[in-house]
Write a protein that holds these residues in place. Sequence first.
Motif, PDB file in Angstrom:
ATOM      1  N   TRP A 186       6.960  10.258  17.454  1.00 45.46           N
ATOM      2  CA  TRP A 186       7.214  10.161  16.012  1.00 45.46           C
ATOM      3  C   TRP A 186       5.878  10.019  15.302  1.00 45.46           C
ATOM      4  N   VAL A 187       5.852  10.458  14.062  1.00 46.07           N
ATOM      5  CA  VAL A 187       4.609  10.445  13.297  1.00 46.07           C
ATOM      6  C   VAL A 187       4.583   9.226  12.381  1.00 46.07           C
ATOM      7  N   PRO A 188       3.583   8.345  12.546  1.00 40.64           N
ATOM      8  CA  PRO A 188       3.451   7.190  11.656  1.00 40.64           C
ATOM      9  C   PRO A 188       2.657   7.558  10.398  1.00 40.64           C
ATOM     10  N   ALA A 189       3.185   7.142   9.250  1.00 38.37           N
ATOM     11  CA  ALA A 189       2.530   7.469   7.987  1.00 38.37           C
ATOM     12  C   ALA A 189       2.515   6.221   7.100  1.00 38.37           C
ATOM     13  N   VAL A 190       1.337   5.857   6.625  1.00 40.28           N
ATOM     14  CA  VAL A 190       1.216   4.646   5.806  1.00 40.28           C
ATOM     15  C   VAL A 190       0.813   5.032   4.386  1.00 40.28           C
ATOM     16  N   HIS A 191       1.525   4.494   3.418  1.00 43.55           N
ATOM     17  CA  HIS A 191       1.243   4.818   2.020  1.00 43.55           C
ATOM     18  C   HIS A 191       1.218   3.545   1.175  1.00 43.55           C
ATOM     19  N   SER A 192       0.179   3.409   0.388  1.00 42.09           N
ATOM     20  CA  SER A 192       0.134   2.316  -0.578  1.00 42.09           C
ATOM     21  C   SER A 192      -0.384   2.858  -1.904  1.00 42.09           C
ATOM     22  N   VAL A 193       0.234   2.407  -2.992  1.00 39.55           N
ATOM     23  CA  VAL A 193      -0.254   2.839  -4.300  1.00 39.55           C
ATOM     24  C   VAL A 193      -1.565   2.144  -4.659  1.00 39.55           C
ATOM     25  N   GLY A 194      -1.921   1.139  -3.880  1.00 32.47           N
ATOM     26  CA  GLY A 194      -3.233   0.502  -4.067  1.00 32.47           C
ATOM     27  C   GLY A 194      -3.326  -0.373  -5.303  1.00 32.47           C
ATOM     28  N   GLN A 195      -2.198  -0.993  -5.669  1.00 34.64           N
ATOM     29  CA  GLN A 195      -2.215  -1.896  -6.822  1.00 34.64           C
ATOM     30  C   GLN A 195      -1.384  -3.144  -6.502  1.00 34.64           C
ATOM     31  N   PRO A 196      -1.994  -4.105  -5.796  1.00 30.71           N
ATOM     32  CA  PRO A 196      -1.236  -5.301  -5.418  1.00 30.71           C
ATOM     33  C   PRO A 196      -0.768  -6.079  -6.649  1.00 30.71           C
ATOM     34  N   LEU A 197       0.264  -6.911  -6.468  1.00 36.98           N
ATOM     35  CA  LEU A 197       0.829  -7.691  -7.569  1.00 36.98           C
ATOM     36  C   LEU A 197       0.342  -9.132  -7.570  1.00 36.98           C
ATOM     37  N   VAL A 198      -0.381  -9.487  -6.511  1.00 32.20           N
ATOM     38  CA  VAL A 198      -0.892 -10.852  -6.384  1.00 32.20           C
ATOM     39  C   VAL A 198      -2.331 -10.717  -5.878  1.00 32.20           C
ATOM     40  N   ASP A 199      -3.241 -11.462  -6.449  1.00 37.09           N
ATOM     41  CA  ASP A 199      -4.624 -11.334  -5.972  1.00 37.09           C
ATOM     42  C   ASP A 199      -4.865 -12.267  -4.781  1.00 37.09           C
ATOM     43  N   GLU A 200      -6.087 -12.248  -4.258  1.00 37.75           N
ATOM     44  CA  GLU A 200      -6.389 -12.983  -3.027  1.00 37.75           C
ATOM     45  C   GLU A 200      -6.146 -14.479  -3.166  1.00 37.75           C
ATOM     46  N   SER A 201      -6.314 -14.986  -4.380  1.00 38.87           N
ATOM     47  CA  SER A 201      -6.120 -16.427  -4.567  1.00 38.87           C
ATOM     48  C   SER A 201      -4.668 -16.773  -4.888  1.00 38.87           C
ATOM     49  N   GLY A 202      -3.796 -15.767  -4.879  1.00 41.58           N
ATOM     50  CA  GLY A 202      -2.376 -16.040  -5.052  1.00 41.58           C
ATOM     51  C   GLY A 202      -1.900 -15.923  -6.486  1.00 41.58           C
ATOM     52  N   LEU A 203      -2.785 -15.517  -7.397  1.00 41.05           N
ATOM     53  CA  LEU A 203      -2.378 -15.367  -8.798  1.00 41.05           C
ATOM     54  C   LEU A 203      -1.677 -14.025  -9.020  1.00 41.05           C
ATOM     55  N   ARG A 204      -0.616 -14.062  -9.822  1.00 40.71           N
ATOM     56  CA  ARG A 204       0.149 -12.846 -10.094  1.00 40.71           C
ATOM     57  C   ARG A 204      -0.590 -11.939 -11.057  1.00 40.71           C
ATOM     58  N   ILE A 205      -0.541 -10.618 -10.754  1.00 43.04           N
ATOM     59  CA  ILE A 205      -1.183  -9.627 -11.611  1.00 43.04           C
ATOM     60  C   ILE A 205      -0.053  -8.849 -12.287  1.00 43.04           C
ATOM     61  N   ALA A 206      -0.268  -8.450 -13.538  1.00 46.52           N
ATOM     62  CA  ALA A 206       0.775  -7.691 -14.245  1.00 46.52           C
ATOM     63  C   ALA A 206       1.024  -6.350 -13.547  1.00 46.52           C
ATOM     64  N   ASP A 207       2.288  -5.970 -13.455  1.00 45.92           N
ATOM     65  CA  ASP A 207       2.637  -4.682 -12.837  1.00 45.92           C
ATOM     66  C   ASP A 207       2.616  -3.599 -13.910  1.00 45.92           C
ATOM     67  N   SER A 208       2.614  -2.335 -13.492  1.00 50.66           N
ATOM     68  CA  SER A 208       2.784  -1.260 -14.461  1.00 50.66           C
ATOM     69  C   SER A 208       3.921  -0.371 -13.986  1.00 50.66           C
ATOM     70  N   ALA A 209       4.439   0.446 -14.901  1.00 54.42           N
ATOM     71  CA  ALA A 209       5.592   1.293 -14.570  1.00 54.42           C
ATOM     72  C   ALA A 209       5.214   2.292 -13.474  1.00 54.42           C
ATOM     73  N   TRP A 210       3.952   2.713 -13.472  1.00 51.65           N
ATOM     74  CA  TRP A 210       3.504   3.665 -12.455  1.00 51.65           C
ATOM     75  C   TRP A 210       2.236   3.121 -11.808  1.00 51.65           C
ATOM     76  N   PRO A 211       2.381   2.219 -10.835  1.00 54.99           N
ATOM     77  CA  PRO A 211       1.183   1.689 -10.199  1.00 54.99           C
ATOM     78  C   PRO A 211       0.438   2.776  -9.424  1.00 54.99           C
ATOM     79  N   SER A 212      -0.863   2.733  -9.496  1.00 60.27           N
ATOM     80  CA  SER A 212      -1.707   3.673  -8.738  1.00 60.27           C
ATOM     81  C   SER A 212      -3.124   3.121  -8.796  1.00 60.27           C
ATOM     82  N   ASN A 213      -4.049   3.830  -8.197  1.00 60.68           N
ATOM     83  CA  ASN A 213      -5.427   3.353  -8.167  1.00 60.68           C
ATOM     84  C   ASN A 213      -6.337   4.545  -8.446  1.00 60.68           C
ATOM     85  N   SER A 214      -7.409   4.327  -9.181  1.00 54.94           N
ATOM     86  CA  SER A 214      -8.292   5.469  -9.490  1.00 54.94           C
ATOM     87  C   SER A 214      -9.015   5.950  -8.228  1.00 54.94           C
TER      88      SER A 214
END
Length: 619
Positions: A186-214
């Motif tokens: 089977w073929v393993p495929a990993v996908h992330s939009v690259g926009q976490p909702l919580v930063d490293e210190s555990g603080l919540r980051i605002a989400d967007s309707a279409w998360p993505s990363n430049s």
Amino acid sequence: NADSSVTLGQKVPVTTRLNAPEFVTNRALLRWISDIVVLTKPENIHWCDGSDAEWTALTAELVTGGVLIPLNSELRPGSFLARSDPDDVARVEDRTFICSVNEADAGPTNNWRDPDSMNAELKVLFDGSMRGRTLYVVPFSMGPFGGPISQVGIQITDSPYAVLNMRIMTRMGFDALAQIDDKTPWVPAVHSVGQPLVDESGLRIADSAWPSNSTKYICHFPETREIWSYGSGYGGNALLSKKCFALRIGSYMGLQEGWLAEHMLILKLTSPEGKAYHVAAAFPSACGKTNLAMLRPTVPGWKAETIGDDIAWLRPDADGRLRAINPEAGFFGVAPGTGEITNPVAMSTVWGNTIFTNVALTDDNDVWWEGMTEKTPSHLIDWRGEDWTPDSGRPAAHPNSRFTVPIQQCPTLADDWFESAGVPLDAIIFGGRRATNVPLVAEAFSWQHGVFIGATVSSEKTAAAEGTVGELRRDPFAMLPFCGYNMADYWGHWLALGEKMGANAPKIFQVNWFRKDDDGSFMWPGFGENSRVLEWIARRVDDEAHATIGAVGLVPSQGSLNVEGLDLNDEVLGKLFEVNEKLWLDECDLTEEFFDQFGDRLPSELTTELADLRGRLSA
Ligand code: GTP
Ligand code: SPV
Ligand code: MN
């Protein structure tokens, strides 16, 4: 948990057994998922079962979150509109990488990266990339379950939009997961939009309707058959079954195992006498595959049925015939230009249960795009979510806006789509978007000549990929962005398969629906009228239609192409087939330049074909 108001089947916090369904015992699979969980640090894990209940819960959640806009349920039941980030609207070819061990194996037409250094880069990007999000495990089968040409894969993603699209585009869910035992690759495929909702210190980051990363990475490791995609939620960047697996990894699997993964539609034609023909056609992105796959013949007595519109997997059978399946289960089709006149079959396919991306919204909550209706609505919300009127001076729908719809809603779907053995191909067609030079139709003199035609196709660039629309570029076999290995080796593989099939090999043709007159208008009516060309091709398969030897191939003899009833005078017809020797000799020089970059990997047969073409042009 921010989503606690929504009840979702298997959506519970990550535990030691990763919430895996009981029947999953494959240790390699569980270990892989565990590794990705540790790396990406999601808040929840959800194994997609592919059920209707799951679809309903997930779409409801996305509507609540403002990610999907529900459409008018009377006009377009079960359907939704998604608006992407304006910077995430197409495949990103310059961010697409083939990470083979040796650079030469990726070849000069791919972006190559060393697998070890790419792996190191990816580990940094994916570290914590799913913080605060749900990690979805998306098992899918390409082709009917357990079929001789079928394959399975698992996509991990943090994009519920991707999950919904994957459910339409593939046979997704626990039935696919159950295909995997210790012996099934089977073929393993990993996908992330690259926009976490919580930063490293555990603080919540605002989400967007279409998360993505430049920052975007679409990575393929052919030797280990792995896919890693980061930063984009769109189409071929995010639905990893499609271009990443079914074409880039698939093409390399085909090289190793003796089959072909192609950017082709598959069409079944039945003649007035009741004889069936199967045709596959490779056209570059946004150059007419979906339209030809759904064509309504204007030639009396002919019937056309759809098997596939974008991807074909081809394998010679025990009798030496080339068998084709469509590994997909849905259409991810270009919206603009699709209307009742051009493609009525597509219009009736998208009656409901459709996800539209980047089209315009009407005042009664239905969709609209350029070319959908003759009359333009007086007010719309455009693809960016802004008010729009006909004098806004910009398109209401993005040129690469799309519909995602289950193939089983297609009224012309052939029963063969369900057959795991595939259909035997009678003809293969190569085409492109060429305003000049390339004739309406020509037949290759031989398989080898056909491979030369496929290898030298050039086409004007479209909105399906980031870049300059209209610029002419070589797009061999419509696979330039999709071949997972050295293109010269790919041509060699095609030549070898032709050799193997011998007289059973399909005939090869070239077509061009897009030739323009001096005013810049298309000379050929196209769409349903393309059935005239298909009729000629089918008649050639049976050695019935007359053909004349031309410099670039066998072309219809006078009166052999049915143009009855078309508003097309002899002068225009002549222009549709015109081959200007001087311009073609110039193209030959460009072909030589193009071939040169492959050095001694270029099969000598193609050099021979180029010399023969020059000889015919100079004769
Ligand atoms: P991908 O999904 O990107 O691989 O595209 P595709 O090859 O399936 O292209 P599709 O059939 O969606 O057509 C793309 C555009 O070309 C649409 O706007 C169509 O209306 C237009 N088109 C398709 N067939 C014809 C034709 O025969 N003549 C003309 N003039 N335009 C066509
Ligand atoms: C293409 O670009 O050829 C497509 C659309 O079919 S995508 O899935 O984005 O690759
Ligand atoms: Mn395509």
